[in-house]
Design a protein around this motif. Sequence first.
Motif, PDB file in Angstrom:
ATOM      1  N   ILE A 166       0.839  -1.209   0.000  1.00 13.25           N
ATOM      2  CA  ILE A 166       0.000   0.000   0.000  1.00 13.25           C
ATOM      3  C   ILE A 166       0.872   1.257   0.000  1.00 13.25           C
ATOM      4  N   VAL A 167       1.911   1.259   0.849  1.00  8.43           N
ATOM      5  CA  VAL A 167       2.795   2.424   0.948  1.00  8.43           C
ATOM      6  C   VAL A 167       3.528   2.655  -0.367  1.00  8.43           C
ATOM      7  N   THR A 168       4.071   1.577  -0.952  1.00  6.00           N
ATOM      8  CA  THR A 168       4.815   1.705  -2.212  1.00  6.00           C
ATOM      9  C   THR A 168       3.918   2.223  -3.337  1.00  6.00           C
ATOM     10  N   ALA A 169       2.694   1.672  -3.406  1.00  9.17           N
ATOM     11  CA  ALA A 169       1.774   2.077  -4.476  1.00  9.17           C
ATOM     12  C   ALA A 169       1.363   3.543  -4.356  1.00  9.17           C
ATOM     13  N   ASN A 170       1.260   4.053  -3.135  1.00 12.23           N
ATOM     14  CA  ASN A 170       0.734   5.407  -2.937  1.00 12.23           C
ATOM     15  C   ASN A 170       1.797   6.472  -2.691  1.00 12.23           C
ATOM     16  N   PHE A 171       2.935   6.076  -2.113  1.00 10.00           N
ATOM     17  CA  PHE A 171       3.935   7.080  -1.732  1.00 10.00           C
ATOM     18  C   PHE A 171       5.332   6.804  -2.276  1.00 10.00           C
TER      19      PHE A 171
ATOM     20  N   TRP B 194       8.600   3.654  -2.987  1.00  7.89           N
ATOM     21  CA  TRP B 194       9.321   2.692  -2.151  1.00  7.89           C
ATOM     22  C   TRP B 194      10.168   3.361  -1.072  1.00  7.89           C
TER      23      TRP B 194
ATOM     24  N   ASN C  82      -0.288  -6.416  -8.952  1.00  6.18           N
ATOM     25  CA  ASN C  82       0.308  -5.164  -8.492  1.00  6.18           C
ATOM     26  C   ASN C  82       0.865  -5.316  -7.075  1.00  6.18           C
ATOM     27  N   GLU C  83       1.465  -4.233  -6.575  1.00  6.74           N
ATOM     28  CA  GLU C  83       2.142  -4.299  -5.274  1.00  6.74           C
ATOM     29  C   GLU C  83       1.194  -4.685  -4.147  1.00  6.74           C
ATOM     30  N   GLN C  84      -0.017  -4.123  -4.177  1.00  7.90           N
ATOM     31  CA  GLN C  84      -0.951  -4.390  -3.091  1.00  7.90           C
ATOM     32  C   GLN C  84      -1.430  -5.843  -3.112  1.00  7.90           C
TER      33      GLN C  84
END
Length: 409
Positions: A154-159, A161, A245-247
């Motif tokens: 969630i963090v990588t997808a939104n903010f 790595w 995807n990442e999530q």
Amino acid sequence: MTKRTYYSLILILGSLTALAPFSIDMYLPGFPAIAKDLDTTPAKVSLTLSGFFIGISAGQLLYGPLLDHFGRKKPLYFGLSLYILASIACIWVKNIDSLIVLRFIEAIGACVATVASVAMVRDLFPVQDSAKVFSLLMLVLGVSPMVAPTVGGIVTANFGWQAVFIILSIIGAVLLLAVILWLPNSFKPDPSHSLKPEPIIRDFISVIVEPQFYTYALTGAISFAGLFAYVSGSPMIFMSVFKVNEQVYGWIFAFLSIGFIGASQLNNLVLRRFKSEQIIPVALRTQLLIGFIFLVASYNDWLNLGITIFMLFLFLSCIGFANPNMAALSLAPFSKKAGTASALMGAIQMGMGSLISVVISMFDEPSTLPMIAAMAGSASIANIVYLVGKRTIKHEVEIGENAEAGLVH
């Protein structure tokens, strides 16, 4: 000790134990993004994982003597401060080589948390409570692979790595503050405890030549290497081969961790009816069978996302059954040198993990085959080492024969 103090200590020690696994699991969803930003491949990014494993392996051997010589808190101050600085530095890296080096340094810092927390259980709690305390620590530790990759995704997808390393540095700072404010001085420093290489090496040699130790420790480390192969190879398989995807990857990783953690907890129930010596060969042979079927399916291109997840769940469950029993039997022959044996066992395990993750990083093309071949190979070699090693054990010390002495010393 009040109930509040008891559970506060469990929470702090459990969080310290979980720091290194959390630092691994949380950044796995960011592999493709890291590769893109640093102009490299996901396979090369997996070398940052190898660097972390090598750091943990080296740190196991480093901190044991330091914790006895300087006490528990000073090495914790040093290690956690090193971890925080390395995590902050990871935010600003411009190339993959710098990230590999910084992850190694980060692991050296994180390792003290694991080693010190185990030692402090022996310091702070009565011998008869140790098994219960370690079980509670395992529950805290078990949260990591279920929460960390999901949060990381969630963090990588939104903010991005880099935000993952901001969070890791904050976690390190909170743990350092907790150690300073709430963790008691549980062990008086012993300056007479030698830090010279000769007696330390002598102790390690006396442990590794014990047939029961090298049989179960090596078998356990090689079998457990299948888990490291999965951790190293899963970002490429799920995000590059199956295009999740990442999530989604974070959720898959969390689900698969239930197999490993659930099996290790179920093992406690199975032990009521069967001995560890009976469980181990069944778990190893089942792991080998699943690994072989998995490899054949991968080679013939029969795998889809669902089948891959199902086979990984079964394979990791076998490791969950085998690993606790082999760890216990590795340490069973020792009383006064239980700490040395534990550190050496951890170093061997992480060393195997480093080796297998480096091998997987050599394959750039998105494919399920390298990871699955490594997993099947680890299961095959583990079975061979077990069969050969068992013949060298003249008298097998059962779990519990030296348990009290080991915890006292």
